[in-house]
Design a protein around this motif. Structure first.
Motif, short mmCIF file in Angstrom:
data_model
loop_
_atom_site.label_atom_id
_atom_site.label_comp_id
_atom_site.label_asym_id
_atom_site.label_seq_id
_atom_site.Cartn_x
_atom_site.Cartn_y
_atom_site.Cartn_z
N UNK A 69 0.83 -1.21 0.00
CA UNK A 69 0.00 0.00 0.00
C UNK A 69 0.86 1.26 0.00
N UNK A 70 1.98 1.18 0.79
CA UNK A 70 2.87 2.34 0.87
C UNK A 70 3.47 2.64 -0.50
N UNK A 71 3.81 1.54 -1.19
CA UNK A 71 4.39 1.70 -2.53
C UNK A 71 3.36 2.32 -3.50
N UNK A 72 2.10 1.91 -3.30
CA UNK A 72 1.03 2.43 -4.13
C UNK A 72 0.92 3.95 -3.98
N UNK A 73 0.94 4.41 -2.73
CA UNK A 73 0.81 5.85 -2.49
C UNK A 73 2.04 6.61 -2.96
N UNK A 74 3.20 5.95 -2.84
CA UNK A 74 4.43 6.59 -3.31
C UNK A 74 4.37 6.78 -4.83
N UNK A 75 3.89 5.73 -5.52
CA UNK A 75 3.74 5.83 -6.98
C UNK A 75 2.74 6.92 -7.35
N UNK A 76 1.65 6.96 -6.58
CA UNK A 76 0.62 7.96 -6.85
C UNK A 76 1.17 9.36 -6.64
N UNK A 77 1.96 9.54 -5.59
CA UNK A 77 2.53 10.86 -5.29
C UNK A 77 3.49 11.28 -6.41
N UNK A 78 4.25 10.32 -6.94
CA UNK A 78 5.17 10.63 -8.05
C UNK A 78 4.39 11.17 -9.25
N UNK A 79 3.24 10.53 -9.51
CA UNK A 79 2.44 10.92 -10.67
C UNK A 79 1.76 12.28 -10.48
N UNK A 80 1.62 12.66 -9.21
CA UNK A 80 0.89 13.88 -8.90
C UNK A 80 1.70 15.12 -9.28
N UNK A 81 3.01 15.03 -9.14
CA UNK A 81 3.85 16.19 -9.41
C UNK A 81 4.20 16.22 -10.89
N UNK A 82 3.33 16.85 -11.67
CA UNK A 82 3.62 17.03 -13.09
C UNK A 82 3.13 18.41 -13.48
N UNK A 83 3.77 19.04 -14.49
CA UNK A 83 3.32 20.37 -14.90
C UNK A 83 1.84 20.39 -15.27
N UNK A 84 1.35 19.27 -15.84
CA UNK A 84 -0.03 19.20 -16.29
C UNK A 84 -0.99 19.36 -15.11
N UNK A 85 -0.76 18.56 -14.08
CA UNK A 85 -1.66 18.59 -12.93
C UNK A 85 -1.49 19.90 -12.16
N UNK A 86 -0.23 20.36 -12.04
CA UNK A 86 0.00 21.60 -11.29
C UNK A 86 -0.60 22.81 -12.02
N UNK A 87 -0.64 22.77 -13.36
CA UNK A 87 -1.28 23.87 -14.10
C UNK A 87 -2.77 23.93 -13.77
N UNK A 88 -3.37 22.75 -13.70
CA UNK A 88 -4.80 22.69 -13.35
C UNK A 88 -5.03 23.23 -11.94
N UNK A 89 -4.14 22.82 -11.03
CA UNK A 89 -4.27 23.29 -9.63
C UNK A 89 -4.14 24.81 -9.58
N UNK A 90 -3.21 25.35 -10.39
CA UNK A 90 -3.05 26.81 -10.44
C UNK A 90 -4.36 27.48 -10.87
N UNK A 91 -4.99 26.90 -11.91
CA UNK A 91 -6.25 27.48 -12.40
C UNK A 91 -7.33 27.47 -11.33
N UNK A 92 -7.46 26.33 -10.63
CA UNK A 92 -8.48 26.23 -9.57
C UNK A 92 -8.19 27.26 -8.47
N UNK A 93 -6.91 27.33 -8.08
CA UNK A 93 -6.54 28.24 -6.99
C UNK A 93 -6.80 29.69 -7.39
N UNK A 94 -6.42 30.04 -8.64
CA UNK A 94 -6.62 31.41 -9.10
C UNK A 94 -8.10 31.77 -9.11
#
Lengths: 327, 103
Positions: free
Chosen positions: A1-26
Motif C-alpha cells: 500500500x505504501x508503494x502504491x501511495x508513493x507511486x501515486x505521489x510521483x504521478x501527482x507532481x507534473x506540470x499538467x496537474x499543477x497547471x490545473x491546480x493553479x487554475x483552480x486556486x486562481x
C-alpha cells in the motif's frame, strides 16, 4: 500500500496537474486570470487532433487485433451500464429526485476526453505504453450513457423525457469533438509513422505545453463552477462525486484485465470509466431533460469529479494498474 | 420619410436550442432573423457569463425577428413549441421599418 501511495505521489507532481491546480486556486482566489474563449477552443481542437492522430499512428504501427473490437464493445457496455450504477448510488446517497439523478447518472457513464488526454500524457511521460485504439474506445463511450439515462427517466412514473429524437442523436454522434477525434484517428491510421514524421514538430513537441495551458483554463472553469455552484453540494452529493469515479474505476480495472490490456490500457479504461462528461452530455440533457437541474450535474462533473480525477484519481489509477499488472 | 409598422420579436434561448428554434421559425414561414451571442446575464438560476463556458449547454443566444404584424401569431406559435419547456424569454415590441417589402 505504501508503494502504491508513493507511486501515486510521483504521478501527482507534473506540470499538467499543477497547471490545473493553479487554475483552480486562481479562480477560488477570485483572480481576473482568464483564457479567451476562442483561445480555449483552439487549444481543445489542437489536443483532440493530436491525441486522435497519435492513436491512429499507434494502431497503424501495431496492427489491428481482435482486442480492438472487444475493447469497443466493452466500452459501449460500460458506458451503458455505469449510469445504472450511478443512479442506484445517487438514490442511496442523496435525496435527489429521479429526473436529476438520471441526468447526473448520464454524465458518469459518458467520458471526459480531457481527463483521458491528461492521463495518456502522464502515461507517455512515465514511459508506460498503451493501446492506440483506446482513443476509439473513448469515442464509443460518449453516447450510450445518454440512452441509459433517458431509459431511466422513461421507466419512472410520469417520465418527462422527450426521448432521443433523430436530431439529438445526430448532434451527439456528430458533435465536433467526436468528429475531430475519430477523424484524426483515421488520418493517423492511414498515414502511419510517415504522416506523423511530417507533422511531429506540430503535434508531438508542443503537446504538453498546450495541454498545460488548456488545463489551466479548465482549472479556472472548475474553480468558478465550485465557487458558484458550491451551495448545491450537500455532503451526500459531494461524496457521490468522489465515490462514483472510484467505483467506476474498479469496474474499469476488471474490464481492462478481462480484455488483457497493457498497463497503460488498463489505466486508460479505468480513467474512461471514472471520468464524467461535461461537454456532450450536458448539452444533450438540456435538450432531452430540460427540467433537470443543470447546476447540479455541471458542478458535480466539472467541479468535483474532474478535479478529483485529475489530481488524485489518475495518479491512483496509474499506481493501481501498475501494481495489478506488474507493469 | 415613409415608415411602416412592424413587430420586433426577441427570443433569448439556450444556445443548444438555437437550431431547433430557427427550424421552427423557418417552418412557420419566418425566414428572416438575426442570431446574436449573449455575453452573460443574471436570472432565476443566478448570474452567468459567457467566458469560461466549455459546454454549449450553458451558453445563451438571442434570435431577433422583425415581421409584419399579421404574421406574428404564426411566429409565436412556432417559437412557443420550442421554448415551452426550456429557459427562454420571448418579448414582442412595436417598431417602424423602412422598406416594408423586406419584411
Amino acid at each position: 500500500m505504501e508503494q502504491l501511495f508513493s507511486l501515486a505521489a510521483d504521478n501527482l507532481i507534473s506540470p499538467i496537474i499543477l497547471s490545473f491546480v493553479l487554475g483552480v486556486a486562481a479562480s477560488l482566489a477570485r483572480s481576473d486570470l482568464s483564457i479567451p474563449e476562442a483561445v480555449a477552443k483552439g487549444l481543445s481542437i489542437y489536443l483532440l487532433f493530436a491525441i486522435g492522430f497519435k492513436g491512429g499512428v499507434s494502431v497503424a504501427a501495431h496492427g489491428i487485433d481482435v482486442k480492438l473490437g472487444m475493447a469497443l464493445l466493452v466500452g459501449v457496455v460500460l458506458s451503458a451500464a455505469l449510469p445504472l450504477i450511478a443512479f442506484g448510488l445517487l438514490q442511496v446517497m442523496t435525496q435527489m429526485n429521479r429526473l436529476d439523478a438520471a441526468a447526473v447518472a448520464a454524465h458518469y457513464g459518458s467520458i471526459s476526453i480531457v481527463t483521458f488526454v491528461a492521463a495518456s500524457s502522464i502515461l507517455e511521460s512515465r514511459g508506460i505504453g498503451f493501446e492506440g485504439y483506446m482513443v476509439a474506445v473513448a469515442a464509443a463511450m460518449e453516447a450510450p450513457a445518454i440512452l441509459s439515462a433517458l431509459w431511466l427517466v422513461a421507466r419512472g412514473a410520469g417520465g418527462q423525457s422527450k426521448g432521443m429524437d433523430g436530431a439529438l442523436m445526430r448532434e451527439i454522434m456528430l458533435n465536433g469533438s467526436i468528429v475531430l477525434l475519430v477523424g484524426a484517428f483515421f488520418i493517423g491510421w492511414a498515414t502511419g509513422e510517415e504522416g506523423l514524421a511530417e507533422i511531429s514538430s506540430f503535434i508531438v513537441s508542443p503537446f504538453k505545453g498546450v495541454l498545460c495551458l488548456f488545463l489551466l483554463d479548465m482549472g479556472l472553469v472548475a474553480g468558478r463552477g465550485l465557487r458558484e455552484g458550491g451551495g448545491i453540494l450537500r455532503p451526500g452529493v459531494l461524496t457521490f462525486g468522489i465515490v462514483m469515479p472510484l467505483v467506476a474505476a474498479a469496474i474499469g480495472l476488471g474490464a481492462g484485465l478481462l480484455l488483457g490490456l497493457s498497463t497503460g490500457g488498463v489505466t486508460l479504461i479505468m480513467v474512461l470509466s471514472a471520468s464524467a462528461s461535461y461537454i456532450a452530455v450536458p448539452a444533450a440533457m438540456r435538450v432531452a431533460l430540460p427540467e433537470a437541474n443543470p447546476s447540479l450535474y455541471l458542478t458535480l462533473s466539472l467541479g468535483v469529479t474532474f478535479p478529483f480525477n485529475l489530481t488524485l484519481g489518475i495518479p491512483l489509477y496509474v499506481a493501481i494498474a501498475q501494481a495489478v499488472t506488474g507493469g | 420619410m415613409q415608415t411602416h409598422r412592424a413587430k420586433r420579436v426577441e427570443i433569448t434561448i439556450e444556445a443548444v436550442m438555437q437550431s431547433r428554434l430557427t427550424d421552427a421559425l423557418n417552418k412557420a414561414g419566418v425566414t428572416g432573423y438575426t442570431v446574436l451571442p449573449v455575453l452573460g446575464g443574471s436570472g432565476r438560476s443566478g448570474a452567468w457569463n459567457r467566458s469560461g463556458q466549455i459546454s454549449r449547454a450553458a451558453g445563451m443566444v438571442q434570435v431577433v425577428c422583425i415581421i409584419k404584424p399579421e404574421r406574428l401569431d404564426d411566429l409565436l406559435d412556432g417559437a412557443f413549441s420550442v421554448v415551452e419547456r426550456h429557459i427562454g424569454i420571448v418579448t414582442v415590441t412595436d417598431c417602424d421599418v423602412l422598406r416594408a417589402e423586406r419584411f
